[in-house]
Write a protein that holds these residues in place. Structure first.
Motif, short mmCIF file in Angstrom:
data_model
loop_
_atom_site.label_atom_id
_atom_site.label_comp_id
_atom_site.label_asym_id
_atom_site.label_seq_id
_atom_site.Cartn_x
_atom_site.Cartn_y
_atom_site.Cartn_z
N SER A 272 -2.20 -10.69 1.70
CA SER A 272 -2.48 -9.38 2.31
C SER A 272 -3.28 -8.54 1.33
O SER A 272 -3.33 -8.83 0.13
CB SER A 272 -1.17 -8.67 2.69
OG SER A 272 -0.36 -8.50 1.54
N ASP A 273 -3.89 -7.46 1.86
CA ASP A 273 -4.70 -6.58 1.01
C ASP A 273 -4.49 -5.13 1.43
O ASP A 273 -3.66 -4.82 2.30
CB ASP A 273 -6.18 -6.97 1.07
CG ASP A 273 -6.77 -6.91 2.48
OD1 ASP A 273 -6.23 -6.16 3.34
OD2 ASP A 273 -7.78 -7.60 2.74
N ALA A 274 -5.26 -4.23 0.82
CA ALA A 274 -5.07 -2.79 1.04
C ALA A 274 -5.24 -2.40 2.50
O ALA A 274 -4.53 -1.52 3.00
CB ALA A 274 -6.02 -2.00 0.14
N GLU A 275 -6.18 -3.02 3.20
CA GLU A 275 -6.36 -2.72 4.63
C GLU A 275 -5.10 -3.08 5.40
O GLU A 275 -4.67 -2.35 6.30
CB GLU A 275 -7.55 -3.50 5.17
CG GLU A 275 -8.86 -2.74 5.21
CD GLU A 275 -9.93 -3.50 5.96
OE1 GLU A 275 -9.93 -3.48 7.23
OE2 GLU A 275 -10.77 -4.12 5.29
N ASP A 276 -4.54 -4.22 5.07
CA ASP A 276 -3.33 -4.68 5.74
C ASP A 276 -2.16 -3.74 5.45
O ASP A 276 -1.39 -3.39 6.36
CB ASP A 276 -2.97 -6.09 5.27
CG ASP A 276 -4.03 -7.12 5.60
OD1 ASP A 276 -4.62 -7.02 6.69
OD2 ASP A 276 -4.26 -8.02 4.78
N TRP A 277 -2.00 -3.35 4.19
CA TRP A 277 -0.86 -2.51 3.82
C TRP A 277 -0.89 -1.18 4.56
O TRP A 277 0.16 -0.63 4.89
CB TRP A 277 -0.84 -2.28 2.31
CG TRP A 277 -0.91 -3.55 1.52
CD1 TRP A 277 -0.44 -4.78 1.89
CD2 TRP A 277 -1.52 -3.73 0.24
NE1 TRP A 277 -0.72 -5.71 0.93
CE2 TRP A 277 -1.37 -5.10 -0.11
CE3 TRP A 277 -2.18 -2.88 -0.66
CZ2 TRP A 277 -1.87 -5.63 -1.30
CZ3 TRP A 277 -2.65 -3.39 -1.85
CH2 TRP A 277 -2.50 -4.75 -2.16
N LYS A 278 -2.09 -0.68 4.82
CA LYS A 278 -2.21 0.58 5.56
C LYS A 278 -1.64 0.42 6.97
O LYS A 278 -0.89 1.27 7.45
CB LYS A 278 -3.67 1.02 5.62
CG LYS A 278 -3.91 2.40 6.23
CD LYS A 278 -5.38 2.80 6.08
CE LYS A 278 -5.62 4.23 6.54
NZ LYS A 278 -5.41 4.40 7.98
N ASP A 306 1.94 -3.05 -5.26
CA ASP A 306 0.81 -2.45 -4.55
C ASP A 306 1.23 -1.97 -3.16
O ASP A 306 0.81 -0.91 -2.71
CB ASP A 306 -0.32 -3.47 -4.42
CG ASP A 306 -0.77 -4.00 -5.77
OD1 ASP A 306 -1.46 -3.26 -6.50
OD2 ASP A 306 -0.42 -5.13 -6.11
N MET A 307 2.06 -2.75 -2.49
CA MET A 307 2.53 -2.35 -1.17
C MET A 307 3.39 -1.09 -1.25
O MET A 307 3.26 -0.19 -0.41
CB MET A 307 3.31 -3.50 -0.52
CG MET A 307 2.43 -4.64 -0.07
SD MET A 307 3.32 -5.86 0.94
CE MET A 307 4.12 -6.84 -0.32
N GLN A 309 3.18 1.25 -3.44
CA GLN A 309 2.29 2.39 -3.69
C GLN A 309 1.54 2.80 -2.43
O GLN A 309 1.13 3.96 -2.29
CB GLN A 309 1.29 2.04 -4.80
CG GLN A 309 1.93 1.67 -6.14
CD GLN A 309 2.98 2.67 -6.57
OE1 GLN A 309 2.67 3.83 -6.84
NE2 GLN A 309 4.24 2.24 -6.60
N ALA A 310 1.37 1.87 -1.51
CA ALA A 310 0.69 2.17 -0.24
C ALA A 310 1.65 2.72 0.81
O ALA A 310 1.23 2.99 1.94
CB ALA A 310 0.01 0.91 0.29
#
Length: 397
Positions: A272-278, A306-307, A309-310
């Protein structure tokens, strides 16, 4: 009853730590939390238990458990065929051959280990039909533990079953798996004064599992306010599968099939990445991070820090044996720091949140448990710190 002279990790909104603290109970609820002298003066007629300065804290919540695998402890540690080789070659044939008595015995061992290591609530992900759901539900009630029992649902054709080497004992039709889960929900949901929940435990998103299953099951879960859990975005093969379906990522595949939501719990979630976590954070979906299992499976650590923090609700799970979440608190901290190559990430306070209040939120019971506060259930543990490896205690967290 009063538990006095404790070092209390409250996990309340202010994350207060009370030295020489006390917890007063009325029945199954916490009546008051405060300094020992104040609580004893306020409730002079209650019996008292001296905690001798030991740590009192919320019971831990393990958000990913396979009850059937405690009796298989260690059988796949040296598998050279990867996860799927271990499943088809050893784990599924053994679990598929379980009788209901075997299923209950393994669950009893698992629950005993959890309770003795401080876990008072858990989410089971894939209870197969042959394990005997009713017997395991009865066992959970007898033990006193809180449980969300995810009963397996799948849509795998007989042709795919035989092609991938799934043991027949692990296989059900779509119709029977869904109807039996709903029947279990009708019978057991809310039993034990609310300690027992019945969830959908979905087989993973993969070519062998018809994705329309997720549309149907997620709709039923919303209608009944049921929980839903699934192994999700574990390995690169999961990315390849969902991209072949026309989606950028497994997360977007899950969103398209109704798998996002506040009653959903995704397990592992490495890819997963930042777009996904959003998307995950906005939907209220919870993630079960399994750092010890990921380590010995060789998958590498999930982006748990990271998750967080998101804004994602990240929790902790053991997965398969051993079922010692206290051990995995340390694993979660270490794995995050290895991934970030920094000791400035994942402080112990955050890890403790993952294993308590975050886990309660994932189970939908944060108003009842997960912190030591008046009005909540008396769901807590006491850790004996009179041991060489816990001396001295400079920081109880």
């Amino acid at each position: 009853m009063i538990f006095e002279n404790a070092t209390i990790l409250t996990m309340n909104a202010g994350r207060e730590i009370l030295e020489q603290g006390a917890v007063a109970l009325t029945g199954r609820e916490i009546a008051a939390v405060g300094k020992s002298r104040e609580i004893v003066e306020r409730f002079p007629d209650k019996g008292r238990i001296d905690c001798n300065g030991n740590v009192l804290m919320p019971g831990l919540i393990d958000t990913h458990v396979h009850l059937a695998q405690c009796m298989l402890r260690g059988i796949s540690w040296h598998s050279n065929g990867g996860l799927f080789g271990a499943l088809t070659g050893m784990i599924w044939p053994m679990q598929g051959s379980y009788s209901e008595a075997d299923g209950r015995a393994s669950a009893a061992l698992c629950i005993l280990e959890m309770l003795k290591s401080g876990t008072t609530g858990f989410v089971e992900t894939l209870l197969a039909e042959n394990y005997g759901f009713d017997g395991i539900a009865e066992l959970c009630l007898e033990s006193g533990i809180r449980a969300a029992l995810g009963k397996v649902v799948m849509d795998i054709s007989p042709e795919w079953r035989d092609r991938i080497g799934m043991h027949p004992g692990m296989w059900q039709t779509r119709e029977s798996s869904i109807s039996n889960t709903l029947a279990a929900h009708d019978r057991w949901e809310g039993a034990g004064d609310g300690r027992l929940q019945v969830w959908f435990g979905c087989r993973s998103a993969a070519p062998r599992n018809n994705p329309s299953l997720f549309d149907e099951v997620s709709q039923l879960a919303r209608e009944r306010d049921m929980g839903l859990t699934i192994h999700f975005a574990e390995q690169p093969v999961d990315v390849a599968y969902t991209q072949a379906q026309g989606f950028r990522s497994p997360t977007e595949f899950g969103a398209a099939h109704g798998l996002l939501g506040p009653r959903s719990l995704w397990v592992h979630y490495v890819m997963s990445d930042a777009e996904d976590w959003k998307l995950v954070a906005e939907s209220g979906t919870s993630i079960s991070h399994n750092p010890a299992n990921n380590s010995y499976a060789g998958w590498g650590p999930a982006p748990a820090w990271d998750m967080l923090q998101a804004g994602v609700n990240v929790t902790l799970g053991c997965d398969s044996a051993p079922m010692d979440l206290l051990r995995d608190l340390h694993e979660a901290c270490s794995a995050a720091r290895i991934r970030a190559q920094s000791r400035a990430v994942m402080p112990p306070e955050t890890v403790l949140e993952m294993a308590t209040i975050n886990g309660a939120r994932a189970m939908g019971i944060e108003a009842e448990v997960g912190s030591i506060e008046a009005g909540k259930r008396a769901d807590f543990i006491v850790i004996d710190t009179d041991a060489p490896h816990l001396t001295p205690v400079w920081n109880p967290v």
